[in-house]
Design a protein around this motif. Structure first.
Motif, PDB file in Angstrom:
ATOM      1  N   GLU A 144      -2.321  -3.111 -15.295  1.00 25.17           N
ATOM      2  CA  GLU A 144      -3.411  -2.356 -15.881  1.00 25.17           C
ATOM      3  C   GLU A 144      -3.019  -0.912 -16.174  1.00 25.17           C
ATOM      4  N   THR A 145      -2.306  -0.300 -15.247  1.00 23.04           N
ATOM      5  CA  THR A 145      -1.945   1.113 -15.392  1.00 23.04           C
ATOM      6  C   THR A 145      -0.742   1.283 -16.306  1.00 23.04           C
ATOM      7  N   CYS A 146       0.260   0.481 -16.096  1.00 22.99           N
ATOM      8  CA  CYS A 146       1.504   0.704 -16.831  1.00 22.99           C
ATOM      9  C   CYS A 146       2.189  -0.628 -17.091  1.00 22.99           C
ATOM     10  N   ALA A 192      -8.291   4.952 -17.013  1.00 20.82           N
ATOM     11  CA  ALA A 192      -8.699   3.976 -15.987  1.00 20.82           C
ATOM     12  C   ALA A 192     -10.164   4.086 -15.606  1.00 20.82           C
ATOM     13  N   GLN A 248       1.639  11.881 -18.159  1.00 25.42           N
ATOM     14  CA  GLN A 248       1.504  10.425 -18.063  1.00 25.42           C
ATOM     15  C   GLN A 248       0.476  10.032 -16.995  1.00 25.42           C
ATOM     16  N   ILE A 270      -5.836   4.794  -8.950  1.00 25.25           N
ATOM     17  CA  ILE A 270      -5.009   3.813  -9.667  1.00 25.25           C
ATOM     18  C   ILE A 270      -3.701   3.562  -8.914  1.00 25.25           C
ATOM     19  N   SER A 296      -3.142   8.066 -17.523  1.00 20.74           N
ATOM     20  CA  SER A 296      -3.558   6.841 -16.820  1.00 20.74           C
ATOM     21  C   SER A 296      -4.896   7.038 -16.124  1.00 20.74           C
ATOM     22  N   VAL A 322       4.898   4.445 -15.280  1.00 19.60           N
ATOM     23  CA  VAL A 322       4.135   5.651 -14.947  1.00 19.60           C
ATOM     24  C   VAL A 322       3.967   5.734 -13.423  1.00 19.60           C
ATOM     25  N   SER A 375       4.424   2.990 -23.336  1.00 23.26           N
ATOM     26  CA  SER A 375       4.308   2.524 -21.952  1.00 23.26           C
ATOM     27  C   SER A 375       2.987   1.786 -21.731  1.00 23.26           C
ATOM     28  N   ARG A 376       2.053   1.958 -22.654  1.00 21.36           N
ATOM     29  CA  ARG A 376       0.752   1.267 -22.532  1.00 21.36           C
ATOM     30  C   ARG A 376       0.549   0.216 -23.604  1.00 21.36           C
TER      31      ARG A 376
END
Lengths: 152, 785
Positions: free
Chosen positions: B76-78, B278, B270, B71, B274, B91, B241-242
């Motif tokens: 998408e991640t953060c 993912a 964190q 990632i 993720s 993140v 955060s998401r």
């Protein structure tokens, strides 16, 4: 893969392992003896101290294959069933632990000292434990615990 | 004479309830946990202190056998920034990396080795940007680098909002106190002293590294295990955060965590979260991220480098007229808890002495280093390092004994502090007297050789506890009489589970063995602000007492019917409920339940005996212009420490020969554990931060990221058993459980000045920066002896 035969806490074990496996990994991950903690992985903190043939060894610094045929004692092997070793009892009674992460290594270093020198002075205890780091206690109650166990 | 104490458990040095698990090696920490099919995660970290991320090529890493997921930072991640008070952090870094070690990508693989290999295969193209490390430079109106160009657009915390500075783009928080008029008071003072003091960046060095494990359950819900000291803080950060609802995340902290000292704000959890989310499709395998010791020391949160400017005006008789301070927290690239540290470092100086004119400006400033935030003392070891060194400079100039100067000015019950708050529960004088006596203050001893110089020093300190504050507790009484506590306080080693067990055992008059404390789990244990600010005994303790009363009321309601007695006439002990004074008119708790066909026990109504309560302490937010507040803190713990040192003038080596600490904790619920806190604060972190510890960097790269080079005290650095005194002072607080306040954080706020003042007494040299290493000593004494 290599075969390792070793006596751990009084029990003979045979295991097929990757030769790169450290003794700490072998004890903690393969045998599930989670008391042998990894604190730094490079011999600087002493959390992973065990006894090999009675001597205190930082188990992250040697390969598991180096103990072939030897006798290893970890923190899990110190008590006899539910009867604690006097040093373990001394740690509890003196409040010589807080977070507990260094405790197994600290107890094993103390044990190695007491096996060799049943009546150590305070300075001898401080020397023997100087390779075991603790961030919680400032060592005061740990030194007291080893002293009190030595008097028993 | 003190009344004889009538408690069975309170005030007793009961053994740690987790001790047996810990001495037998059975205690399982997050880093010991394994799950079937678990993957191992590793972060790819920036080699630059400040750089634009041009591109990241993960193709080689992805094609490495054994790699499951790679990632990078992005939508998408953060999608959202998060943070304790300033939402300034992703993140994984997006667009810019802001410090050496800032994670920009991460890998989950079948083993740690494969994950590391894959991390090395990730290719990142950067455009290096100018970086800033120096606090004064970063503070400028035109700093050499601005870290967060869009700072003003970030989300901030409503309850304790940070204050930015229009003209200084790197300032992430500003706090001020203006009490009366310091400026004009300086004109009336006989003498004015102006100095700058600094403290180096140091690390908490918890023996267990940061660790997080994340898994996605069969409903798609995220479950995270970690080493956080603030389960609900982490819960919020992970969800927000998401963009997930809070209820879509579950956070669990194991019973055992290997130390905190304020420094558990890590990204391990964190990143693990993720990597778990993912993974494509189902099942998503659990991912464990455990930082190596080097990652832990070189990339995770620290105690900031602090710059303390202090100006003090005094009368010739030693009366302090005015104090003016500027506190600069040289923070990291993300504010973290540092946003609050920057503000709250003001509290120690504000409450140590009666100072009628007080002016203070406290800032936190971004630099291109890792986050700097909470560390035992929360900024006050740093601000008091300045104030308490200054006190000895004043004492010498006025030829007044340093102990007497402190006794003359120290704050007392009923005095006003710099906030204008009326002080309550102040043990300052008792602490000073006790610490002085323990070290035979005023009696000079001699070294065994002319080059071994000895001296004694003293320092006073205090540590507030945070408001606004809230702790909630749930007490369940099981049919067999066991009383279970559900609390989100984390037992990080300080012994909260034992202290709470004592409180519950006292409330129910049962042995400690009949109490159980559950580990924090946001599905089960209720809200708590966090295991920080020495707040657990006081805040959670009060919640526990209220919850116990609630549970007992339910028991009494049930038993009243059975015993044909009034609820108010009942009490409980030994798992029975009985009429006060008539134990024979009683009923066992199990007999209040109905044994059921097929199995189990039930109540006719109400489901279970569940007591619950919140202890909420809003306080009063200080006025933004003057800092005025009648309740800016929950309580204040006081401490005085004394040291005797010996300096080898040939080598510069300093030995702490003797040390005494006297801490006013209100009431020691467990004296052995209070001592344990004092010991660790003084001997490990106190001596370490004063004489040994420093994160050394070059262009943002830590040069000593191993325990061989970053030295914390060993058994050989601490005074001998007979030469160290751990003294408990009990100045009861009217709102504290059994009068208790707290202890953990007060323990090292005066250690550095006590030692440095002793050093001055020994060799007549004043040190303005810690750590005071042998090299510094040798340089300073060159030619003097």
């Amino acid at each position: 893969m290599e075969t390792l035969g070793v006596t751990v806490n009084g029990e003979h074990v045979e295991s097929l392992i990757d030769p790169k496996t450290t003794l700490q990994n072998f004890l903690h991950d393969t045998l599930g003896l989670i008391g042998t903690k990894e604190g730094c992985g490079s011999g600087m903190c002493g959390c992973c101290t065990v006894l090999v043939d009675g001597k205190a060894v930082k188990s992250c610094l040697i390969l598991a294959l180096q103990v072939r045929g030897k006798t290893v004692l970890t923190i899990e092997g110190l008590a006899q069933g539910e009867t604690l070793d006097p040093l373990q009892t001394a740690f509890i009674e003196n409040g010589a632990l807080q977070c507990g992460y260094c405790t197994p290594g600290m107890v094993m270093s103390g044990k190695a000292l007491l096996e060799e020198n049943p009546n150590p002075s305070e300075q001898e205890i401080r020397q023997a434990l100087s390779g075991n780091l603790c961030r919680c206690t400032g060592y005061d109650k740990i030194v007291k615990a080893v002293l009190s166990a030595s008097e028993k | 004479m003190k009344a004889k104490e009538k408690y069975d458990h309170i005030g007793k040095s009961i053994h740690n309830v987790n001790a047996k698990a810990k001495v037998t090696g059975r205690a399982k920490y997050c880093s010991d946990m394994e799950f079937p099919g678990m993957l191992y995660g590793k972060a790819k970290r920036s080699p630059y202190a400040h750089a634009r991320i041009i591109s990241i090529d993960t193709s080689k890493a992805e094609s490495l056998p054994g790699v499951k997921t790679v990632i990078v930072g992005g939508e998408e991640t953060c999608p959202f920034r998060y943070g304790a008070g300033v939402g300034d952090e992703f993140v994984l870094a997006r667009e810019k990396a802001l410090f050496v070690g800032d994670p920009v990508a991460a890998v989950a693989a079948e083993s740690e080795e494969i994950a590391q290999e894959a991390v090395d295969l990730i290719e990142v193209e950067y455009e290096e940007l100018p970086a800033v490390f120096d606090g004064d430079e970063a503070f400028k109106r035109n700093p050499p680098a601005i870290l967060h160009e869009n700072l003003k657009s970030y989300q901030t915390l409503r309850s304790v909002p940070p204050r930015f500075d229009e003209k200084r783009p790197n300032v992430f928080n500003y706090f001020r106190i203006r009490r009366n008029n310091a400026e004009s008071a300086f004109k009336e003072a006989d003498l004015v002293f102006e100095n700058r003091f600094e403290t180096a960046m140091i690390h908490h060095v918890q023996m267990e590294s940061h660790c997080g494990i994340a898994s996605v359950d069969d409903t798609g819900r995220l479950v995270v295990w970690g080493t956080s000291s603030k389960p609900y803080g982490m819960h919020r950060d992970i969800a927000e955060s998401r963009g997930l609802p809070l209820s879509a995340v579950r956070v669990i902290i194991p019973t055992h965590v290997g130390g905190s000292f304020g420094g558990r704000d890590s990204k391990a959890e964190q990143i693990a979260a993720s990597l778990a989310l993912a993974q494509k499709g189902y099942p998503k395998r659990p991912v464990k991220v455990k930082f190596t010791r080097e990652e832990h020391l070189s990339t995770t949160t620290t105690r900031a480098h602090y710059i303390v400017d202090i100006k003090t005006g005094v009368k010739k008789d030693g009366t302090i007229m005015a104090n003016e301070m500027r506190l600069l927290l040289v923070g990291g690239a993300y504010a973290g808890t540092g946003y609050l540290t920057a503000r709250n470092a003001a509290f120690g100086p504000a409450a140590n002495y009666k100072i009628p004119n007080f002016s203070l400006d406290a800032y936190g400033v971004y630099t291109n280093q890792r986050m700097a935030g909470a560390f035992r003392g929360f900024g006050n070891a740093e601000s008091l390092w300045g104030m308490e060194s200054q006190m000895d400079i004043i004492a010498e100039a006025l030829d007044i004994d340093p102990l007497k100067l402190r006794l003359k000015n120290c704050i007392d019950e009923g005095d006003l502090n710099a906030f204008g708050e009326t002080m309550h529960s102040v043990g300052a004088k008792e602490c000073l007297h006790a610490a002085a006596e323990a070290i035979e203050w005023g009696k000079k001893t001699e070294g065994k050789a002319p080059h071994l110089k000895r001296g004694k020093g003293i320092a006073l300190g205090n540590k507030y506890s945070i408001v606004p504050s809230a702790s909630a507790a749930i007490i369940k009484v099981h049919p067999d009489g066991l009383v279970e506590l559900r609390t989100s306080t984390v037992d990080l080693g300080q012994g909260s589970s034992t202290i709470f067990s004592q409180m519950i055992a006292e409330q129910f008059k049962i042995p400690i063995s009949k109490v159980r404390v559950l580990n924090p789990d946001t599905d089960i244990t209720p809200f708590d602000l966090g295991t920080a600010s020495s707040r657990s005994t006081f805040n959670m303790g009060n919640a526990i007492i209220k919850a116990c009363r609630d549970a007992k009321k339910q028991l009494f309601e049930l038993a009243a019917k059975e015993l044909e007695a009034a609820e108010n006439d009942l009490e409980t002990a030994d798992s029975k409920v009985f009429v006060k004074g008539s134990p024979e008119r009683g009923i066992h708790i199990k007999d209040l339940f109905i044994p059921m066909v097929i199995g189990g026990y039930t109540l006719k109504e109400g489901a279970e005996i569940i007591g619950k309560a919140t202890y909420y302490l809003p306080g009063v937010m200080p006025d933004p212009e003057t800092g005025a507040s009648e309740k800016p803190a929950a309580f204040y713990m006081f401490v005085a420490q004394t040291a005797e040192v010996e300096v080898d003038t040939q080598t510069g080596k300093i030995r702490v020969l003797k040390m005494a600490t006297a801490n006013d904790c209100g009431k020691a619920i467990n004296p052995m554990m209070v001592e344990g806190q004092q010991d660790g604060g003084v001997l490990s972190m106190g001596i370490g931060s004063t004489l040994l510890e420093e994160v050394i960097t070059d262009n943002g790269v830590m040069l000593n990221p191993q325990l061989a080079d970053y030295k914390i005290p060993t058994t050989l650095d601490c005074p001998d058993l007979d030469d160290y005194k751990s003294i408990i002072i009990e100045t009861a607080h009217r709102d504290g459980p059994w009068g208790a306040k707290g202890v953990g954080e007060s323990t090292m706020v005066s250690t550095a000045p006590a030692i440095a003042n002793a050093l001055y007494d020994a060799i007549g040299i004043r040190f303005y920066d810690i750590p005071i290493t042998p090299e510094k000593v040798l340089r300073a004494i060159k030619g003097k002896f």
